[in-house]
Design an enzyme around this catalytic site. Structure first.
Site, PDB file in Angstrom:
ATOM      1  N   LYS A 163     -22.242 -92.204  49.578  1.00 23.20           N
ATOM      2  CA  LYS A 163     -21.346 -92.051  48.429  1.00 23.20           C
ATOM      3  C   LYS A 163     -20.851 -90.624  48.217  1.00 23.20           C
ATOM      4  O   LYS A 163     -21.651 -89.699  48.156  1.00 23.20           O
ATOM      5  CB  LYS A 163     -22.077 -92.499  47.157  1.00 23.20           C
ATOM      6  CG  LYS A 163     -22.431 -93.959  47.154  1.00 23.20           C
ATOM      7  CD  LYS A 163     -23.158 -94.340  45.881  1.00 23.20           C
ATOM      8  CE  LYS A 163     -24.552 -93.780  45.882  1.00 23.20           C
ATOM      9  NZ  LYS A 163     -25.323 -94.092  44.689  1.00 23.20           N
TER      10      LYS A 163
ATOM     11  N   GLY B 137     -34.140 -86.427  54.786  1.00 25.19           N
ATOM     12  CA  GLY B 137     -34.737 -87.695  55.188  1.00 25.19           C
ATOM     13  C   GLY B 137     -33.972 -88.503  56.214  1.00 25.19           C
ATOM     14  O   GLY B 137     -34.430 -88.678  57.347  1.00 25.19           O
TER      15      GLY B 137
ATOM     16  N   GLY C 209     -32.364 -84.325  49.178  1.00 27.88           N
ATOM     17  CA  GLY C 209     -31.857 -84.138  47.816  1.00 27.88           C
ATOM     18  C   GLY C 209     -32.068 -82.713  47.335  1.00 27.88           C
ATOM     19  O   GLY C 209     -31.167 -82.096  46.747  1.00 27.88           O
TER      20      GLY C 209
ATOM     21  N   ARG D 141     -43.453 -85.585  56.825  1.00 31.95           N
ATOM     22  CA  ARG D 141     -43.785 -84.860  55.596  1.00 31.95           C
ATOM     23  C   ARG D 141     -45.284 -84.570  55.480  1.00 31.95           C
ATOM     24  O   ARG D 141     -45.672 -83.569  54.867  1.00 31.95           O
ATOM     25  CB  ARG D 141     -43.317 -85.656  54.378  1.00 31.95           C
ATOM     26  CG  ARG D 141     -41.827 -85.468  54.109  1.00 31.95           C
ATOM     27  CD  ARG D 141     -41.384 -86.277  52.918  1.00 31.95           C
ATOM     28  NE  ARG D 141     -40.058 -85.856  52.477  1.00 31.95           N
ATOM     29  CZ  ARG D 141     -39.273 -86.584  51.701  1.00 31.95           C
ATOM     30  NH1 ARG D 141     -39.673 -87.774  51.282  1.00 31.95           N
ATOM     31  NH2 ARG D 141     -38.093 -86.123  51.337  1.00 31.95           N
TER      32      ARG D 141
HETATM   33  C1  3PG Z   1     -37.434 -87.888  48.476  1.00 28.03           C
HETATM   34  O1  3PG Z   1     -37.922 -88.758  49.188  1.00 28.03           O
HETATM   35  O2  3PG Z   1     -36.227 -87.629  48.456  1.00 28.03           O
HETATM   36  C2  3PG Z   1     -38.358 -87.055  47.628  1.00 28.03           C
HETATM   37  O3  3PG Z   1     -39.694 -87.331  47.925  1.00 28.03           O
HETATM   38  C3  3PG Z   1     -38.061 -87.302  46.183  1.00 28.03           C
HETATM   39  O4  3PG Z   1     -38.222 -88.670  45.922  1.00 28.03           O
HETATM   40  P1  3PG Z   1     -37.310 -89.336  44.807  1.00 28.03           P
HETATM   41  O5  3PG Z   1     -35.911 -89.305  45.331  1.00 28.03           O
HETATM   42  O6  3PG Z   1     -37.855 -90.741  44.625  1.00 28.03           O
HETATM   43  O7  3PG Z   1     -37.456 -88.522  43.552  1.00 28.03           O
END
Ligand code: 3PG
Ligand code: MG
Length: 399
Positions: free
Chosen positions: A204, A357, A381, A34
């Site tokens: 999940k 990730g 996400g 990142r």
């Molecule tokens: C992640 O790692 O998915 C993003 O940086 C967002 O982080 P968060 O899920 O803690 O909001």
């Protein structure tokens, strides 16, 4: 959405929201993907004589107030150090987020300089659901800068002060990473080359039911593995032993299965599993067909027949999106399923996207080169919410 060319940045303090939320082992960064992905925007701004002031989050600091969170960490200091190494010049870091030190840091910037603010989540207001509370922090952040650039793709699905509220207060634009990531997602969403095959794993079903529902209208085939697959198997009447299960989602999963059938989308589930005596790297384990899974075993990976089945179902894909490991790949004994999926995708000539990730970490850990894939997203996400059809607050704010 405007890019940074549209902004007058020379001699200006640019507040750059980046996603530098990297995995840490103590103070050691285990994957700096990142940080590297944020370099194009930083370099372009520097070349144009901007004074770059970066705000970012790291982890999910705990504590009721700033002092407790700052004491508990994590500090962004290791990230500032790594960014300095990559830029070939030190990156000074403020000791606070939007206080005296932040103001002094901003004031000390010269054209082409880069500095960072401390972990934005030390300020509880950053993630507050109360608009007025967020607005106060946003005003303090905006007061540090002349313009705002949003480049934290992985955090765009968060309605947070530094992501959502600050851009409303300053002239703003989207950074290079955000534009690149959104271009990929648009390509997946608008008329993807077919067959379009999606692989979903991770713990999940509840995290993925929304995206599956939307993908039923777009993808030709959805392969479901990993922790979430056990709830799907259970919903079809199979024994899953002590495997991960979201019992309160069985009804939703049955709805998804019925919808898939009604819409003619092929939904592929494991046909065999690696069942272990417990959740441990060295747990005794055996392969069982899903039709004969023992009640006292826990599924930690897909079996060889499923690995072959998934590879076959990927072989003709012209477009692929993959999010989520399909086994407990952190344990070498249970990494074969995830490796099989990664290798099958890496061999394809089509447009292949790794969403986020854990899947990106899995690929690197398994030793596959990044360039075996068309795109490795920095935001799992955020990508999933985009593909779910949701409006990402941070993206809306940059429009
Ligand atoms: C992640 O790692 O998915 C993003 O940086 C967002 O982080 P968060 O899920 O803690 O909001
Ligand atoms: Mg996350």
């Amino acid at each position: 959405m405007k890019g940074i060319e549209a902004l007058d940045v020379t001699g200006k303090v640019v507040l750059l929201r980046a996603d530098l939320n990297v995995p840490l082992d103590g103070n050691t960064i285990t994957d700096d993907g990142r940080i590297r992905a944020s370099l194009p925007t930083i370099s372009k701004l520097r070349e144009r004589g901007a004074r770059v002031l970066i705000t970012a989050h790291l982890g999910r600091p705990k504590g009721d107030d700033y002092a407790a969170r700052a004491a508990g960490g994590p500090s962004l200091a290791p990230v500032a150090r790594r960014l300095g190494e990559l830029l070939g010049r030190p990156v000074p870091m403020a000791a606070d987020v939007a206080g005296e030190s932040a103001r002094a840091t901003a004031a000390a910037l010269e054209d082409g300089d880069v500095a960072m603010l401390e972990n934005i989540r030390f300020e509880p207001a950053e993630t507050s659901k109360d608009e007025a509370v967020r607005a106060q922090l946003a005003a303090r952040l905006a007061a540090l800068a002349d313009v705002y650039v949003g480049d934290g793709f992985g955090a765009l699905h968060r309605k947070h002060a530094s992501v959502y509220d600050v851009p409303a207060l300053l002239p703003h634009a989207a950074g290079e990473l955000v534009l690149a990531e959104v271009a990929v997602l648009e390509k997946l969403t608008r008329d993807p080359a077919r067959p379009y095959v999606v692989v979903l794993g991770g713990a999940k079903p509840s995290d993925k039911l929304g995206v599956i529902a939307n993908l039923l209208g777009q993808a030709d085939r959805i392969l479901i593995g990993g922790g979430m697959s056990y709830t799907f198997l259970k919903a079809q009447g199979y024994e899953v032993g002590t495997s991960l299960l979201e019992a309160d989602r069985l009804a939703d999963v049955r709805t998804v299965l019925a919808d898939a059938q009604a819409r003619g989308v092929e939904l592929v589930l494991p046909v065999d599993l690696v069942g272990a005596t417990g959740f441990a790297a060295d747990a005794a384990h055996e392969v069982y067909p899903v039709t004969a899974f023992p009640a006292d075993r826990e599924g930690l990976d897909m079996g060889p027949a499923t690995r072959q089945l998934f590879a076959e179902k990927l072989a003709d894909a012209a477009t692929v999106f993959w999010n989520g490991p399909v086994g407990v790949f952190e344990f070498p004994a249970f990494a074969d399923g995830t490796r099989a999926v990664a290798e099958a995708i890496s061999k394809l000539a089509g447009f292949t996207v790794i969403g986020g990730g854990d899947s990106a970490a899995a690929i690197r850990r398994l030793g596959l080169p990044d360039d075996a894939f068309s795109h490795i997203s920095t935001g799992g996400g955020a990508s999933l919410e985009y593909l779910e059809g949701a409006t990402l607050p941070g993206l809306a704010a940059l429009a």
